[in-house]
Design a protein around this motif. Structure first.
Motif, PDB file in Angstrom:
ATOM      1  N   LEU A 101       1.221  -0.963   0.101  1.00 13.87           N
ATOM      2  CA  LEU A 101       0.340   0.099   0.083  1.00 13.87           C
ATOM      3  C   LEU A 101       0.619   1.635  -0.164  1.00 13.87           C
ATOM      4  CD1 LEU A 101      -2.559  -0.918   2.539  1.00 13.87           C
ATOM      5  CD2 LEU A 101      -2.678  -0.877   0.029  1.00 13.87           C
ATOM      6  N   ASP A 102       1.977   1.177  -0.746  1.00 14.63           N
ATOM      7  CA  ASP A 102       2.908   2.807  -0.986  1.00 14.63           C
ATOM      8  C   ASP A 102       2.178   3.826  -1.090  1.00 14.63           C
ATOM      9  OD1 ASP A 102       1.682   2.579  -3.274  1.00 14.63           O
ATOM     10  OD2 ASP A 102       3.639   2.601  -4.506  1.00 14.63           O
ATOM     11  N   TYR A 103       0.335   3.774  -1.220  1.00 16.64           N
ATOM     12  CA  TYR A 103       0.152   4.905  -0.662  1.00 16.64           C
ATOM     13  C   TYR A 103      -0.242   5.607   0.174  1.00 16.64           C
ATOM     14  CZ  TYR A 103      -3.871   2.224  -0.979  1.00 16.64           C
ATOM     15  OH  TYR A 103      -5.274   1.712  -0.499  1.00 16.64           O
ATOM     16  N   ILE A 104       0.326   4.652   1.417  1.00 13.85           N
ATOM     17  CA  ILE A 104      -0.279   4.981   2.574  1.00 13.85           C
ATOM     18  C   ILE A 104       1.041   5.441   3.005  1.00 13.85           C
ATOM     19  CG2 ILE A 104      -1.191   4.131   4.719  1.00 13.85           C
ATOM     20  CD1 ILE A 104      -3.280   2.531   2.914  1.00 13.85           C
ATOM     21  N   ILE A 105       1.604   6.252   4.366  1.00 16.72           N
ATOM     22  CA  ILE A 105       2.002   6.689   4.582  1.00 16.72           C
ATOM     23  C   ILE A 105       1.856   6.358   6.466  1.00 16.72           C
ATOM     24  CG2 ILE A 105       3.904   8.294   5.899  1.00 16.72           C
ATOM     25  CD1 ILE A 105       4.293   7.753   2.411  1.00 16.72           C
ATOM     26  N   ILE A 106       2.468   5.687   6.605  1.00 15.08           N
ATOM     27  CA  ILE A 106       2.429   5.141   8.203  1.00 15.08           C
ATOM     28  C   ILE A 106       3.583   6.039   8.781  1.00 15.08           C
ATOM     29  CG2 ILE A 106       3.139   3.578  10.341  1.00 15.08           C
ATOM     30  CD1 ILE A 106       0.895   2.572   8.512  1.00 15.08           C
ATOM     31  N   GLN A 107       3.123   7.111  10.079  1.00 10.17           N
ATOM     32  CA  GLN A 107       3.390   7.644  10.305  1.00 10.17           C
ATOM     33  C   GLN A 107       3.495   7.368  12.194  1.00 10.17           C
ATOM     34  OE1 GLN A 107       3.850  11.357   9.430  1.00 10.17           O
ATOM     35  NE2 GLN A 107       2.378  11.483   7.727  1.00 10.17           N
ATOM     36  N   ASN A 108       3.584   6.431  12.793  1.00  8.78           N
ATOM     37  CA  ASN A 108       3.341   6.529  14.059  1.00  8.78           C
ATOM     38  C   ASN A 108       2.766   5.023  14.236  1.00  8.78           C
ATOM     39  OD1 ASN A 108       5.084   8.686  15.300  1.00  8.78           O
ATOM     40  ND2 ASN A 108       3.376  10.005  14.823  1.00  8.78           N
ATOM     41  N   VAL A 109       3.458   4.219  15.125  1.00  6.93           N
ATOM     42  CA  VAL A 109       2.637   2.962  15.515  1.00  6.93           C
ATOM     43  C   VAL A 109       2.996   3.248  17.077  1.00  6.93           C
ATOM     44  CG1 VAL A 109       2.899   1.023  15.260  1.00  6.93           C
ATOM     45  CG2 VAL A 109       3.369   2.133  13.384  1.00  6.93           C
ATOM     46  N   PHE A 110       2.003   2.849  17.512  1.00 10.67           N
ATOM     47  CA  PHE A 110       2.000   3.083  19.573  1.00 10.67           C
ATOM     48  C   PHE A 110       1.770   1.826  19.944  1.00 10.67           C
ATOM     49  CE2 PHE A 110       0.921   7.534  17.797  1.00 10.67           C
ATOM     50  CZ  PHE A 110       2.659   8.849  18.740  1.00 10.67           C
ATOM     51  N   VAL A 111       2.004   1.504  20.161  1.00  9.08           N
ATOM     52  CA  VAL A 111       2.689  -0.487  21.009  1.00  9.08           C
ATOM     53  C   VAL A 111       1.868  -0.339  22.755  1.00  9.08           C
ATOM     54  CG1 VAL A 111       2.757  -2.928  21.163  1.00  9.08           C
ATOM     55  CG2 VAL A 111       3.138  -1.157  18.828  1.00  9.08           C
ATOM     56  N   THR A 112       1.210  -0.352  22.908  1.00 13.50           N
ATOM     57  CA  THR A 112       0.731  -0.723  24.572  1.00 13.50           C
ATOM     58  C   THR A 112       0.116  -1.936  24.858  1.00 13.50           C
ATOM     59  OG1 THR A 112      -1.380   0.616  24.778  1.00 13.50           O
ATOM     60  CG2 THR A 112       0.226   1.097  24.463  1.00 13.50           C
ATOM     61  N   ARG A 113       0.107  -2.522  26.441  1.00 12.84           N
ATOM     62  CA  ARG A 113       0.241  -3.653  26.495  1.00 12.84           C
ATOM     63  C   ARG A 113      -0.936  -3.265  28.183  1.00 12.84           C
ATOM     64  NH1 ARG A 113       2.991  -8.615  25.246  1.00 12.84           N
ATOM     65  NH2 ARG A 113       1.243  -9.482  26.649  1.00 12.84           N
ATOM     66  N   ASN A 115      -2.818  -6.146  31.391  1.00 18.04           N
ATOM     67  CA  ASN A 115      -3.615  -7.408  32.057  1.00 18.04           C
ATOM     68  C   ASN A 115      -3.085  -8.086  30.112  1.00 18.04           C
ATOM     69  OD1 ASN A 115      -4.297  -6.128  33.603  1.00 18.04           O
ATOM     70  ND2 ASN A 115      -6.397  -5.330  32.380  1.00 18.04           N
ATOM     71  N   ASN A 116      -4.053  -8.665  29.338  1.00 21.14           N
ATOM     72  CA  ASN A 116      -3.790  -9.119  28.767  1.00 21.14           C
ATOM     73  C   ASN A 116      -4.046  -9.445  27.482  1.00 21.14           C
ATOM     74  OD1 ASN A 116      -2.784 -11.868  30.428  1.00 21.14           O
ATOM     75  ND2 ASN A 116      -5.034 -12.852  30.582  1.00 21.14           N
ATOM     76  N   SER A 117      -4.139  -7.907  27.085  1.00 18.62           N
ATOM     77  CA  SER A 117      -4.650  -7.485  25.773  1.00 18.62           C
ATOM     78  C   SER A 117      -3.055  -6.280  25.341  1.00 18.62           C
ATOM     79  CB  SER A 117      -5.318  -6.596  25.882  1.00 18.62           C
ATOM     80  OG  SER A 117      -6.809  -7.232  25.585  1.00 18.62           O
ATOM     81  N   VAL A 118      -2.725  -6.441  23.733  1.00 16.80           N
ATOM     82  CA  VAL A 118      -2.025  -5.758  23.265  1.00 16.80           C
ATOM     83  C   VAL A 118      -2.616  -4.690  22.471  1.00 16.80           C
ATOM     84  CG1 VAL A 118       0.286  -5.758  21.722  1.00 16.80           C
ATOM     85  CG2 VAL A 118      -0.500  -7.421  23.480  1.00 16.80           C
ATOM     86  N   PHE A 119      -2.908  -3.252  22.668  1.00 15.71           N
ATOM     87  CA  PHE A 119      -3.375  -2.449  21.196  1.00 15.71           C
ATOM     88  C   PHE A 119      -2.283  -2.003  20.202  1.00 15.71           C
ATOM     89  CE2 PHE A 119      -5.167  -2.702  25.958  1.00 15.71           C
ATOM     90  CZ  PHE A 119      -6.753  -2.471  25.471  1.00 15.71           C
ATOM     91  N   VAL A 120      -2.329  -1.700  19.453  1.00 16.94           N
ATOM     92  CA  VAL A 120      -1.392  -1.252  18.484  1.00 16.94           C
ATOM     93  C   VAL A 120      -2.910   0.061  17.939  1.00 16.94           C
ATOM     94  CG1 VAL A 120      -0.204  -1.826  16.480  1.00 16.94           C
ATOM     95  CG2 VAL A 120      -1.160  -3.879  18.137  1.00 16.94           C
ATOM     96  N   THR A 121      -2.001   1.154  18.120  1.00 15.99           N
ATOM     97  CA  THR A 121      -2.610   2.301  17.149  1.00 15.99           C
ATOM     98  C   THR A 121      -1.689   3.182  16.109  1.00 15.99           C
ATOM     99  OG1 THR A 121      -3.472   3.031  19.371  1.00 15.99           O
ATOM    100  CG2 THR A 121      -3.205   4.431  17.586  1.00 15.99           C
ATOM    101  N   LEU A 122      -1.929   2.493  14.873  1.00 13.64           N
ATOM    102  CA  LEU A 122      -1.784   3.250  13.806  1.00 13.64           C
ATOM    103  C   LEU A 122      -1.787   5.153  13.352  1.00 13.64           C
ATOM    104  CD1 LEU A 122      -1.577   0.632  11.502  1.00 13.64           C
ATOM    105  CD2 LEU A 122       0.041   0.671  12.823  1.00 13.64           C
ATOM    106  N   GLU A 123      -1.758   5.578  13.295  1.00  7.71           N
ATOM    107  CA  GLU A 123      -1.385   7.289  12.707  1.00  7.71           C
ATOM    108  C   GLU A 123      -0.648   7.336  11.176  1.00  7.71           C
ATOM    109  OE1 GLU A 123      -1.624   9.992  16.854  1.00  7.71           O
ATOM    110  OE2 GLU A 123       0.539   9.832  14.889  1.00  7.71           O
TER     111      GLU A 123
END
Length: 144
Positions: A101-113, A115-123
């Motif tokens: 998807l070269d027309y999409i630019i990933i600005q930031n990736v935030f990973v948080t944990r 309990n038993n979950s992982v949250f991935v947020t992309l800007e």
């Protein structure tokens, strides 16, 4: 390198984006909506959002005849060692998006944990639409 305008490189994108009766493609999940059984993306941004989710939630090797399509997110999330999980997740996302998807630019990736979950947020931004506008997409992986 300056990014060219939509009109220079992709005049059809602008035409479809501005026409309320034109659509870019399918969005997910499939199911009955007020627009029919196959929901369609009316804007490039909406289609990019759907394409990004589809790419990142598909495991590499899962799609027939396209063994490199997808990401390693599921594999990384469920590894035994998670010391550098954030770096691995970010690298996997950037690698997949750059290839497919070269027309999409990933600005930031935030990973948080938590309990038993992982949250991935992309800007991210969509270069063919409005490269200065930043959108967010969050994935939640539970039971990790």
């Amino acid at each position: 390198m300056a990014i060219k305008s939509i009109e220079e490189d992709h005049p059809a994108v602008r035409v479809i984006n501005e026409d309320p009766d034109s659509f870019f493609g399918l969005t997910f999940p499939l199911g009955h909506t007020n627009r029919g059984f196959f929901p369609r993306a009316a804007t490039l941004r909406e289609q990019a959002f759907s394409n990004l989710k589809n790419l990142l939630l598909t495991r590499k090797g899962e799609r027939l005849a396209q063994p490199t399509f997808g990401s390693r997110l599921h594999e990384i999330i469920f590894e035994q060692s998670d010391a550098d999980i954030g770096d691995k997740i970010e690298a996997s996302i950037r690698e997949a998006v750059e290839e497919w998807l070269d027309y999409i630019i990933i600005q930031n990736v935030f990973v948080t944990r938590e309990n038993n979950s992982v949250f991935v947020t992309l800007e991210f931004s969509v270069t063919l639409d409005d490269p200065d506008s930043i959108d967010q997409l969050t994935f939640t992986f539970s039971g990790v």
